[in-house]
Design a protein around this motif. Structure first.
Motif, PDB file in Angstrom:
ATOM      1  N   UNK A 183      19.051  -1.483  18.655  1.00 48.33           N
ATOM      2  CA  UNK A 183      17.849  -1.364  19.481  1.00 48.33           C
ATOM      3  C   UNK A 183      17.260   0.039  19.403  1.00 48.33           C
ATOM      4  N   UNK A 184      18.127   1.049  19.378  1.00 47.37           N
ATOM      5  CA  UNK A 184      17.658   2.435  19.272  1.00 47.37           C
ATOM      6  C   UNK A 184      16.975   2.661  17.924  1.00 47.37           C
ATOM      7  N   UNK A 185      17.571   2.129  16.849  1.00 42.82           N
ATOM      8  CA  UNK A 185      16.982   2.265  15.520  1.00 42.82           C
ATOM      9  C   UNK A 185      15.613   1.584  15.476  1.00 42.82           C
ATOM     10  N   UNK A 186      15.539   0.361  15.987  1.00 41.09           N
ATOM     11  CA  UNK A 186      14.275  -0.375  15.959  1.00 41.09           C
ATOM     12  C   UNK A 186      13.196   0.380  16.727  1.00 41.09           C
ATOM     13  N   UNK A 187      13.530   0.899  17.888  1.00 45.26           N
ATOM     14  CA  UNK A 187      12.549   1.646  18.687  1.00 45.26           C
ATOM     15  C   UNK A 187      12.047   2.869  17.935  1.00 45.26           C
ATOM     16  N   UNK A 188      12.957   3.602  17.306  1.00 47.03           N
ATOM     17  CA  UNK A 188      12.571   4.794  16.563  1.00 47.03           C
ATOM     18  C   UNK A 188      11.751   4.430  15.320  1.00 47.03           C
ATOM     19  N   UNK A 189      12.136   3.365  14.643  1.00 43.66           N
ATOM     20  CA  UNK A 189      11.404   2.922  13.460  1.00 43.66           C
ATOM     21  C   UNK A 189      10.004   2.466  13.821  1.00 43.66           C
ATOM     22  N   UNK A 190       9.860   1.781  14.943  1.00 40.16           N
ATOM     23  CA  UNK A 190       8.537   1.308  15.364  1.00 40.16           C
ATOM     24  C   UNK A 190       7.597   2.477  15.665  1.00 40.16           C
ATOM     25  N   UNK A 191       8.160   3.589  16.140  1.00 39.94           N
ATOM     26  CA  UNK A 191       7.347   4.782  16.368  1.00 39.94           C
ATOM     27  C   UNK A 191       6.773   5.303  15.057  1.00 39.94           C
ATOM     28  N   UNK A 192       7.521   5.172  13.967  1.00 40.10           N
ATOM     29  CA  UNK A 192       7.017   5.586  12.644  1.00 40.10           C
ATOM     30  C   UNK A 192       5.820   4.742  12.219  1.00 40.10           C
ATOM     31  N   UNK A 193       5.849   3.468  12.573  1.00 34.96           N
ATOM     32  CA  UNK A 193       4.761   2.564  12.201  1.00 34.96           C
ATOM     33  C   UNK A 193       3.496   2.882  12.978  1.00 34.96           C
ATOM     34  N   UNK A 217       0.837  -1.194   0.000  1.00 29.67           N
ATOM     35  CA  UNK A 217       0.000   0.000   0.000  1.00 29.67           C
ATOM     36  C   UNK A 217       0.878   1.252   0.000  1.00 29.67           C
ATOM     37  N   UNK A 218       0.458   2.296  -0.702  1.00 28.88           N
ATOM     38  CA  UNK A 218       1.257   3.528  -0.740  1.00 28.88           C
ATOM     39  C   UNK A 218       1.588   4.084   0.641  1.00 28.88           C
ATOM     40  N   UNK A 219       0.660   4.000   1.577  1.00 29.87           N
ATOM     41  CA  UNK A 219       0.938   4.519   2.917  1.00 29.87           C
ATOM     42  C   UNK A 219       2.074   3.735   3.573  1.00 29.87           C
ATOM     43  N   UNK A 220       2.140   2.436   3.311  1.00 33.31           N
ATOM     44  CA  UNK A 220       3.221   1.627   3.880  1.00 33.31           C
ATOM     45  C   UNK A 220       4.553   1.979   3.229  1.00 33.31           C
ATOM     46  N   UNK A 221       4.537   2.267   1.939  1.00 38.58           N
ATOM     47  CA  UNK A 221       5.763   2.680   1.259  1.00 38.58           C
ATOM     48  C   UNK A 221       6.262   4.024   1.782  1.00 38.58           C
ATOM     49  N   UNK A 222       5.326   4.905   2.131  1.00 40.84           N
ATOM     50  CA  UNK A 222       5.732   6.200   2.716  1.00 40.84           C
ATOM     51  C   UNK A 222       6.335   5.995   4.100  1.00 40.84           C
ATOM     52  N   UNK A 223       5.766   5.093   4.882  1.00 37.61           N
ATOM     53  CA  UNK A 223       6.341   4.775   6.190  1.00 37.61           C
ATOM     54  C   UNK A 223       7.751   4.217   6.008  1.00 37.61           C
ATOM     55  N   UNK A 224       7.913   3.322   5.037  1.00 34.51           N
ATOM     56  CA  UNK A 224       9.237   2.744   4.764  1.00 34.51           C
ATOM     57  C   UNK A 224      10.233   3.821   4.349  1.00 34.51           C
ATOM     58  N   UNK A 225       9.800   4.795   3.570  1.00 35.23           N
ATOM     59  CA  UNK A 225      10.698   5.872   3.152  1.00 35.23           C
ATOM     60  C   UNK A 225      11.173   6.676   4.361  1.00 35.23           C
TER      61      UNK A 225
END
Length: 107
Positions: free
Chosen positions: A95-105, A32-40
């Motif tokens: 771990x810091x990256x994963x935590x920050x990335x999960x906040x984007x989701x 989905x486009x929204x998921x691609x924007x989250x990935x970006x």
């Protein structure tokens, strides 16, 4: 730009073959486009974490992630985060990256 055109452009950008005039489906899986924007957004966090080479690593991770099937839920992005995180050797940094990335989701 229509949503269909946006999806086609994103698919082409990430290596998928666009549908032709006969309305055939592309060979690659879709997200989905929204998921691609989250990935970006997550990609930008990743590049900050690992440096400029992170762009290439993110492209490879995106291709692998999309190859595993269609993506239609925000929770599908967690697999993408795991693929990126595997490239970060330092546990605390990872771990810091994963935590920050999960906040984007969870936006």
């Amino acid at each position: 730009m229509s949503p269909r055109e946006e999806v086609s452009l994103l698919a082409i950008r990430w290596g998928a073959k666009a549908a032709n005039d006969d309305n055939e489906m592309p060979d690659a899986h879709r997200a989905l486009p929204v998921l691609l924007r989250i990935c970006a957004t997550i990609d930008r966090l990743f590049v900050v974490e690992v440096g400029p080479f992170g762009t290439r690593l993110a492209e490879d991770a995106r291709a692998a992630w999309l190859a595993s099937g269609n993506k239609n839920r925000p929770s599908d992005v967690e697999g993408y985060v795991a693929l990126l995180a595997a490239n970060i050797g330092d546990r605390e940094q990872r771990d810091a990256f994963v935590a920050e990335a999960m906040e984007c989701i969870r936006l």
